[in-house]
Scaffold this motif. Sequence first.
Motif, PDB file in Angstrom:
ATOM      1  N   GLY A  36       0.914  -1.162   0.000  1.00  0.00           N
ATOM      2  CA  GLY A  36       0.198   0.057   0.046  1.00  0.00           C
ATOM      3  C   GLY A  36       0.927   1.183  -0.133  1.00  0.00           C
ATOM      4  O   GLY A  36       0.596   2.300  -0.595  1.00  0.00           O
ATOM      5  N   LEU A  37       2.030   1.259   0.803  1.00  0.00           N
ATOM      6  CA  LEU A  37       2.852   2.534   0.740  1.00  0.00           C
ATOM      7  C   LEU A  37       3.540   2.522  -0.463  1.00  0.00           C
ATOM      8  O   LEU A  37       3.513   3.766  -1.266  1.00  0.00           O
ATOM      9  N   VAL A  38       3.992   1.610  -0.990  1.00  0.00           N
ATOM     10  CA  VAL A  38       4.695   1.645  -2.418  1.00  0.00           C
ATOM     11  C   VAL A  38       3.621   2.210  -3.516  1.00  0.00           C
ATOM     12  O   VAL A  38       3.870   2.911  -4.435  1.00  0.00           O
ATOM     13  N   GLY A  39       2.689   1.306  -3.322  1.00  0.00           N
ATOM     14  CA  GLY A  39       1.351   1.545  -4.188  1.00  0.00           C
ATOM     15  C   GLY A  39       1.155   3.069  -4.193  1.00  0.00           C
ATOM     16  O   GLY A  39       0.744   3.760  -5.043  1.00  0.00           O
ATOM     17  N   GLY A  40       0.935   3.664  -3.067  1.00  0.00           N
ATOM     18  CA  GLY A  40       0.595   4.963  -3.043  1.00  0.00           C
ATOM     19  C   GLY A  40       1.573   5.782  -3.616  1.00  0.00           C
ATOM     20  O   GLY A  40       1.278   6.679  -4.083  1.00  0.00           O
ATOM     21  N   ALA A  41       2.753   5.682  -3.531  1.00  0.00           N
ATOM     22  CA  ALA A  41       3.758   6.597  -4.164  1.00  0.00           C
ATOM     23  C   ALA A  41       3.671   6.425  -5.774  1.00  0.00           C
ATOM     24  O   ALA A  41       3.777   7.391  -6.311  1.00  0.00           O
ATOM     25  N   VAL A  42       3.636   5.048  -6.150  1.00  0.00           N
ATOM     26  CA  VAL A  42       3.605   4.725  -7.476  1.00  0.00           C
ATOM     27  C   VAL A  42       2.302   5.360  -8.125  1.00  0.00           C
ATOM     28  O   VAL A  42       2.194   6.011  -9.131  1.00  0.00           O
ATOM     29  N   GLY A  43       1.180   5.320  -7.419  1.00  0.00           N
ATOM     30  CA  GLY A  43      -0.124   5.757  -7.868  1.00  0.00           C
ATOM     31  C   GLY A  43      -0.181   7.321  -7.863  1.00  0.00           C
ATOM     32  O   GLY A  43      -0.727   7.772  -8.729  1.00  0.00           O
ATOM     33  N   SER A  44       0.432   7.705  -6.872  1.00  0.00           N
ATOM     34  CA  SER A  44       0.606   9.270  -6.985  1.00  0.00           C
ATOM     35  C   SER A  44       1.409   9.665  -7.932  1.00  0.00           C
ATOM     36  O   SER A  44       0.764  10.859  -8.572  1.00  0.00           O
ATOM     37  N   LEU A  45       2.382   9.188  -8.262  1.00  0.00           N
ATOM     38  CA  LEU A  45       3.227   9.606  -9.298  1.00  0.00           C
ATOM     39  C   LEU A  45       2.533   9.411 -10.653  1.00  0.00           C
ATOM     40  O   LEU A  45       2.452  10.324 -11.421  1.00  0.00           O
ATOM     41  N   ALA A  46       2.034   8.130 -10.853  1.00  0.00           N
ATOM     42  CA  ALA A  46       1.223   8.008 -12.230  1.00  0.00           C
ATOM     43  C   ALA A  46      -0.012   8.863 -12.462  1.00  0.00           C
ATOM     44  O   ALA A  46      -0.220   9.435 -13.480  1.00  0.00           O
ATOM     45  N   ALA A  47      -0.716   9.049 -11.364  1.00  0.00           N
ATOM     46  CA  ALA A  47      -2.005   9.932 -11.372  1.00  0.00           C
ATOM     47  C   ALA A  47      -1.403  11.477 -11.519  1.00  0.00           C
ATOM     48  O   ALA A  47      -2.193  12.360 -12.216  1.00  0.00           O
ATOM     49  N   LEU A  58     -10.334   9.308   0.809  1.00  0.00           N
ATOM     50  CA  LEU A  58     -10.623   8.130   0.176  1.00  0.00           C
ATOM     51  C   LEU A  58     -10.266   8.208  -1.441  1.00  0.00           C
ATOM     52  O   LEU A  58      -9.603   7.297  -1.784  1.00  0.00           O
ATOM     53  N   GLY A  59      -9.924   9.169  -2.018  1.00  0.00           N
ATOM     54  CA  GLY A  59      -9.274   9.515  -3.188  1.00  0.00           C
ATOM     55  C   GLY A  59      -7.869   8.866  -3.188  1.00  0.00           C
ATOM     56  O   GLY A  59      -7.336   8.388  -3.897  1.00  0.00           O
ATOM     57  N   GLY A  60      -7.175   9.290  -1.992  1.00  0.00           N
ATOM     58  CA  GLY A  60      -5.776   8.814  -1.944  1.00  0.00           C
ATOM     59  C   GLY A  60      -5.636   7.423  -1.572  1.00  0.00           C
ATOM     60  O   GLY A  60      -4.787   6.694  -2.286  1.00  0.00           O
ATOM     61  N   THR A  61      -6.819   6.734  -0.926  1.00  0.00           N
ATOM     62  CA  THR A  61      -6.972   5.288  -0.884  1.00  0.00           C
ATOM     63  C   THR A  61      -6.744   4.700  -2.294  1.00  0.00           C
ATOM     64  O   THR A  61      -6.502   3.639  -2.668  1.00  0.00           O
ATOM     65  N   LEU A  62      -8.072   5.243  -3.049  1.00  0.00           N
ATOM     66  CA  LEU A  62      -8.202   4.565  -4.282  1.00  0.00           C
ATOM     67  C   LEU A  62      -6.961   4.751  -5.321  1.00  0.00           C
ATOM     68  O   LEU A  62      -6.559   3.600  -6.086  1.00  0.00           O
ATOM     69  N   ILE A  63      -6.299   5.914  -5.068  1.00  0.00           N
ATOM     70  CA  ILE A  63      -4.952   5.874  -6.026  1.00  0.00           C
ATOM     71  C   ILE A  63      -3.911   5.032  -5.269  1.00  0.00           C
ATOM     72  O   ILE A  63      -3.217   4.251  -6.427  1.00  0.00           O
ATOM     73  N   SER A  64      -3.956   4.851  -4.197  1.00  0.00           N
ATOM     74  CA  SER A  64      -2.913   3.889  -3.620  1.00  0.00           C
ATOM     75  C   SER A  64      -3.327   2.315  -4.175  1.00  0.00           C
ATOM     76  O   SER A  64      -2.178   1.554  -4.284  1.00  0.00           O
ATOM     77  N   VAL A  65      -4.491   1.749  -4.070  1.00  0.00           N
ATOM     78  CA  VAL A  65      -4.827   0.718  -4.567  1.00  0.00           C
ATOM     79  C   VAL A  65      -4.626   0.558  -6.226  1.00  0.00           C
ATOM     80  O   VAL A  65      -4.160  -0.515  -6.350  1.00  0.00           O
ATOM     81  N   ALA A  66      -4.987   1.532  -6.836  1.00  0.00           N
ATOM     82  CA  ALA A  66      -4.492   1.317  -8.430  1.00  0.00           C
ATOM     83  C   ALA A  66      -2.835   1.431  -8.705  1.00  0.00           C
ATOM     84  O   ALA A  66      -2.368   0.468  -9.235  1.00  0.00           O
ATOM     85  N   GLY A  67      -2.131   1.931  -7.657  1.00  0.00           N
ATOM     86  CA  GLY A  67      -0.634   1.952  -7.637  1.00  0.00           C
ATOM     87  C   GLY A  67      -0.081   0.631  -7.169  1.00  0.00           C
ATOM     88  O   GLY A  67       0.665   0.171  -7.729  1.00  0.00           O
ATOM     89  N   ALA A  68      -0.981   0.126  -6.135  1.00  0.00           N
ATOM     90  CA  ALA A  68      -0.503  -1.198  -5.724  1.00  0.00           C
ATOM     91  C   ALA A  68      -0.691  -2.343  -6.771  1.00  0.00           C
ATOM     92  O   ALA A  68       0.088  -3.303  -6.907  1.00  0.00           O
ATOM     93  N   CYS A  69      -2.027  -2.200  -7.436  1.00  0.00           N
ATOM     94  CA  CYS A  69      -2.152  -3.207  -8.371  1.00  0.00           C
ATOM     95  C   CYS A  69      -0.987  -3.240  -9.629  1.00  0.00           C
ATOM     96  O   CYS A  69      -0.636  -4.018  -9.992  1.00  0.00           O
TER      97      CYS A  69
END
Length: 84
Positions: A36-47, A58-69
């Motif tokens: 989730g931590l790495v996914g949050g960083a990757v998701g935030s970067l990609a977003a 909620l938006g941060g969590t959804l971006i973290s989920v997408a990044g973690a995927c």
Amino acid sequence: MIFWWIVRIALWALAGYVAARLMNTSLSLIWNIVLGLVGGAVGSLAAGLIGIGSTNMLGGTLISVAGACLVIYLARLLLPRIKR
């Protein structure tokens, strides 16, 4: 301040758990938090690269989920021993 960190770690764990379930991978609690931590960083970067941002938890969590995927997907490509 400490309460914010507790909530944030819980949300990272939730994001890692949801991503692991979506990608059909079984991981431990610690790996869910790391994912989730790495996914949050990757998701935030990609977003950020495509012009999307979050203004609430909620938006941060959804971006973290997408990044973690995305992290799980890339790990499966690079490390074939990761279970599916």
